[in-house]
Design an enzyme around this catalytic site. Structure first.
Site, short mmCIF file in Angstrom:
data_model
loop_
_atom_site.label_atom_id
_atom_site.label_comp_id
_atom_site.label_asym_id
_atom_site.label_seq_id
_atom_site.Cartn_x
_atom_site.Cartn_y
_atom_site.Cartn_z
N GLY A 1 12.36 14.09 -22.44
CA GLY A 1 11.48 14.34 -23.57
C GLY A 1 10.84 13.05 -24.01
O GLY A 1 11.39 11.96 -23.78
N TYR A 2 9.71 13.16 -24.65
CA TYR A 2 8.92 12.00 -25.03
C TYR A 2 8.87 11.84 -26.53
O TYR A 2 8.54 12.77 -27.25
CB TYR A 2 7.51 12.12 -24.43
CG TYR A 2 7.60 12.02 -22.93
CD1 TYR A 2 7.51 10.81 -22.29
CD2 TYR A 2 7.88 13.15 -22.15
CE1 TYR A 2 7.66 10.70 -20.92
CE2 TYR A 2 8.04 13.05 -20.79
CZ TYR A 2 7.93 11.82 -20.18
OH TYR A 2 8.10 11.72 -18.82
#
Length: 170
Positions: A38-39
């Protein structure tokens, strides 16, 4: 960043080409790992900060990575984090996540490939990446027949873009 963290995580340069997969190779006997990433950064940020969990069976490893903008050559700093640290940040990546299974295999010239089979909303997407010791080696690389189009310079196929925007339009 604290001095201790900086000493553990020197900046590295990643030289990598990315391709679509024209024909899935035989995956039997290849090492594989399930990856959730995830960012923390958004799509318009020039750098990315990524959380990654790599799980093989009952064993999982967790990382936080900072990557520069770029295509063929990018700066990268990766540090191991605890499961607790990963979980404390993971919720902040909602809406900017990808899940995939990564297979690692050898190419005949001493190089290795990482083939990503995506899940969820990206199901059906297959990407293969090869890291190189130099820009010259990357430029001289002749891809095997099972590799498809080179998408190294297509920002739509960066994992961050896939996490935020989904499947690229042709």
């Amino acid at each position: 960043m604290s001095k201790a963290v900086a000493e553990e995580a020197p900046t590295a340069v990643e030289i990598e080409r990315k391709f679509l997969v024209a024909e899935l190779p035989d995956l039997a006997g290849l090492e594989s790992v399930d990856v959730a990433q995830g960012y923390l950064t958004h799509s318009d940020d020039s750098v990315e900060i990524r959380l990654r969990k790599k799980a093989a069976g009952a064993t999982a490893n967790y990382f936080m990575t900072l990557k520069s903008d770029g295509a063929l050559e990018r700066k990268e700093i990766e540090v191991a984090v605890s499961a607790e640290q990963f979980e404390s940040f993971w919720l902040a990546t909602m809406g900017r996540q990808v899940e995939k299974t990564r297979y690692v295999g050898a190419l005949g010239d001493g190089l290795h490939y990482e083939l990503d089979v995506f899940h969820g909303g990206l199901k059906g997407l297959l990407l293969v990446e090869v890291e190189f010791p130099s820009v010259e080696a990357a430029n001289d690389f002749v891809a095997p027949d099972w590799f498809g189009a080179d998408v190294t310079s297509n920002k739509g196929y960066k994992n961050k873009a896939l996490a935020v925007k989904g499947m690229p339009q042709p």
